[in-house]
Motif scaffolding. Structure first.
Motif, PDB file in Angstrom:
ATOM      1  N   SER A  74       0.821  -1.203   0.000  1.00 49.70           N
ATOM      2  CA  SER A  74       0.000   0.000   0.000  1.00 49.70           C
ATOM      3  C   SER A  74       0.857   1.256   0.000  1.00 49.70           C
ATOM      4  O   SER A  74       2.057   1.219   0.295  1.00 49.70           O
ATOM      5  N   PHE A  75       0.194   2.370  -0.320  1.00 44.75           N
ATOM      6  CA  PHE A  75       0.798   3.693  -0.255  1.00 44.75           C
ATOM      7  C   PHE A  75      -0.230   4.643   0.335  1.00 44.75           C
ATOM      8  O   PHE A  75      -1.410   4.604  -0.030  1.00 44.75           O
ATOM      9  N   GLY A  76       0.204   5.499   1.261  1.00 45.24           N
ATOM     10  CA  GLY A  76      -0.724   6.423   1.887  1.00 45.24           C
ATOM     11  C   GLY A  76      -0.066   7.747   2.225  1.00 45.24           C
ATOM     12  O   GLY A  76       1.164   7.865   2.222  1.00 45.24           O
ATOM     13  N   PHE A  77      -0.896   8.732   2.499  1.00 43.48           N
ATOM     14  CA  PHE A  77      -0.390  10.027   2.938  1.00 43.48           C
ATOM     15  C   PHE A  77      -1.397  10.631   3.909  1.00 43.48           C
ATOM     16  O   PHE A  77      -2.583  10.275   3.918  1.00 43.48           O
ATOM     17  N   SER A  78      -0.934  11.545   4.732  1.00 43.56           N
ATOM     18  CA  SER A  78      -1.801  12.159   5.728  1.00 43.56           C
ATOM     19  C   SER A  78      -1.356  13.584   6.004  1.00 43.56           C
ATOM     20  O   SER A  78      -0.206  13.967   5.768  1.00 43.56           O
ATOM     21  N   GLY A  79      -2.297  14.371   6.535  1.00 43.82           N
ATOM     22  CA  GLY A  79      -2.000  15.698   7.045  1.00 43.82           C
ATOM     23  C   GLY A  79      -1.997  15.647   8.561  1.00 43.82           C
ATOM     24  O   GLY A  79      -2.858  15.005   9.174  1.00 43.82           O
ATOM     25  N   ASN A  80      -1.017  16.300   9.172  1.00 41.88           N
ATOM     26  CA  ASN A  80      -0.847  16.247  10.614  1.00 41.88           C
ATOM     27  C   ASN A  80      -0.715  17.651  11.189  1.00 41.88           C
ATOM     28  O   ASN A  80      -0.089  18.525  10.573  1.00 41.88           O
ATOM     29  N   SER A  81      -1.275  17.857  12.368  1.00 45.39           N
ATOM     30  CA  SER A  81      -1.140  19.117  13.093  1.00 45.39           C
ATOM     31  C   SER A  81      -0.722  18.818  14.525  1.00 45.39           C
ATOM     32  O   SER A  81      -1.251  17.892  15.155  1.00 45.39           O
ATOM     33  N   GLY A  96       4.336   3.810   3.308  1.00 46.53           N
ATOM     34  CA  GLY A  96       4.401   2.738   2.324  1.00 46.53           C
ATOM     35  C   GLY A  96       4.544   1.396   3.011  1.00 46.53           C
ATOM     36  O   GLY A  96       5.243   1.281   4.020  1.00 46.53           O
ATOM     37  N   THR A  97       3.859   0.375   2.490  1.00 48.49           N
ATOM     38  CA  THR A  97       3.937  -0.977   3.033  1.00 48.49           C
ATOM     39  C   THR A  97       4.197  -1.952   1.898  1.00 48.49           C
ATOM     40  O   THR A  97       3.542  -1.881   0.848  1.00 48.49           O
ATOM     41  N   PHE A  98       5.162  -2.837   2.097  1.00 49.74           N
ATOM     42  CA  PHE A  98       5.501  -3.812   1.065  1.00 49.74           C
ATOM     43  C   PHE A  98       5.720  -5.169   1.714  1.00 49.74           C
ATOM     44  O   PHE A  98       6.531  -5.314   2.626  1.00 49.74           O
TER      45      PHE A  98
END
Length: 309
Positions: A74-81, A96-98
Motif C-alpha cells: 500500500s501507499f498512503g499520505f496524511s495531514g498532521n497538526s 508505504g507498506t511492502f
C-alpha cells in the motif's frame, strides 16, 4: 501654508524604517549570550537532541504494533497538526507498506517530506536555536524504514509475535532551528497481539517492548539509549477498526528524553482498495504536543499466481 511635519507621522515613518532591523535583532551576539558561547564550540553542540527540545517529528515514539506481518502492499499520505505552547506545526506524512514474503517478512516506510512551523521567541530561546535560521518556517524530516519478521502465529501458538527493526536515515534539515537531529537512529522491539474476542466484533490486546537508540553527536556523548514500551487494545469489525494505546520510551540521559503518549487511532475501509485513517494523540512528560492526523491509503491488488501446466 503650514509646512510643519506631524510628529505622529514622523514617528510612524521611523518605526517602519526600523522594522527590518528589528526583525533581525536575533543576531550572533544574541545567540552567543543565550547559550553562553565559549568562543570555540560548534553551534550544533548547544542544541539538546531530545524530544522535549525538538520539533514533534524529530524523535517520534514508534507505534504499538499488533505482532502480525501485514500481507498488503500500500501507499498512503496524511495531514498532521501538532499543538504546543509556543510551537504550532503542520506537516505532510507519507506511508508505504511492502510484503516480501506472505506472513513472514514485510517492510514499512515513513517520511515527513514537508513541515511548516511557527515558534515563539521564548521557545527559540529555550531550544537554543542558531541565529542564522531564526526566521525559517519550513523543514523536512528523516526517512524511517521498518523490517518486520514473523516469529510466532496465533494459529499455532497463543499469540502473534513479531520482531520489528526500525532504522532512521539521516535525511532531515533545520537542525539549527531545533526541528530534527539529522542523525542516524534505530529501534528493536518485540511486538505481540492476542485475541480476546473473535466474532463479528474482534477484540485484541497488543504490546511492544524493546530499545530505542539515537545519535546525538555531542562532544561528551555520542548517543542516547532508551527502553521502549507500549500497550494497546484493538477493536475491529468488517470494514473498520479502532486502537487506543499508551506508549513511550525513557532515555538514560534524562535531559528531556522521556516522552509518553496516549493515542486513539482508527481506520475505515471505503472499498477494497481505499481506506481512510486518522487519530489523535496527547503527549505527556517530555512530549509537549497534542497531535491530530487524517489521511488515506491505497492498497494495491494482490499478486495473482498463474499456474502453467
Amino acid at each position: 501654508m503650514d509646512k510643519s511635519i506631524n510628529p505622529s507621522l514622523s514617528l510612524s515613518i521611523l518605526f517602519l524604517l526600523a522594522l527590518p532591523l528589528l526583525s533581525f535583532a536575533q543576531d550572533h551576539y544574541w545567540w552567543a549570550n543565550n547559550v553562553g558561547w565559549d568562543g570555540q564550540r560548534f553551534w550544533g553542540d548547544y542544541i539538546v537532541r531530545s524530544q522535549r527540545y525538538l520539533g514533534p517529528n524529530a524523535l517520534p515514539i514508534p507505534k504499538v504494533f499488533n505482532g502480525r506481518v501485514s500481507n498488503e502492499r500500500s501507499f498512503g499520505f496524511s495531514g498532521n497538526s501538532h499543538f504546543s505552547t509556543g510551537d504550532v506545526t503542520h506537516n505532510l506524512a507519507l506511508y508505504g507498506t511492502f510484503n516480501l514474503v506472505p506472513d513472514v517478512i514485510g517492510f514499512e516506510l515513513y517520511w515527513v517530506p514537508a513541515e511548516y512551523y511557527t515558534m515563539s521567541h521564548a521557545i527559540k530561546t529555550e531550544r537554543k536555536t542558531f541565529h542564522v535560521f531564526y526566521n525559517r518556517r519550513w523543514a523536512s524530516g528523516d526517512v524511517y524504514l521498518h523490517t518486520i519478521v514473523q516469529l510466532l502465529k496465533a494459529e499455532k501458538n497463543r499469540i502473534d509475535l513479531a520482531l520489528r527493526i526500525g532504522y532512521r536515515f539521516p535525511s532531515s534539515n533545520m537542525v539549527g532551528m531545533a526541528r530534527y537531529t539529522d542523525a542516524t537512529g534505530y529501534y528493536l522491539d518485540l511486538s505481540f497481539g492476542k485475541k480476546i474476542l473473535d466474532g463479528p466484533l474482534k477484540v485484541g490486546i497488543n504490546g511492544m517492548a524493546g530499545i530505542f537508540v539515537w545519535q546525538i553527536n555531542q562532544n561528551a556523548q555520542n548517543q542516547d539509549d532508551a527502553p521502549l514500551f507500549g500497550l494497546g487494545l484493538s477493536f475491529a469489525s468488517k470494514n473498520w477498526s479502532l486502537s487506543p494505546s499508551f506508549r513511550g520510551y525513557t532515555g538514560y540521559l534524562n535531559n528531556g528524553d522521556r516522552p509518553l503518549a496516549l493515542s486513539f487511532n482508527g481506520q475505515l475501509d471505503l472499498n477494497s482498495r481505499w481506506q481512510l485513517f486518522g487519530g489523535v494523540q496527547k503527549g505527556w512528560n517530555d512530549l509537549l504536543y497534542t497531535s491530530l492526523e487524517l489521511g488515506t491509503k491505497y492498497r494495491f491488488p494482490p499478486k495473482v499466481s498463474v499456474h502453467v501446466p
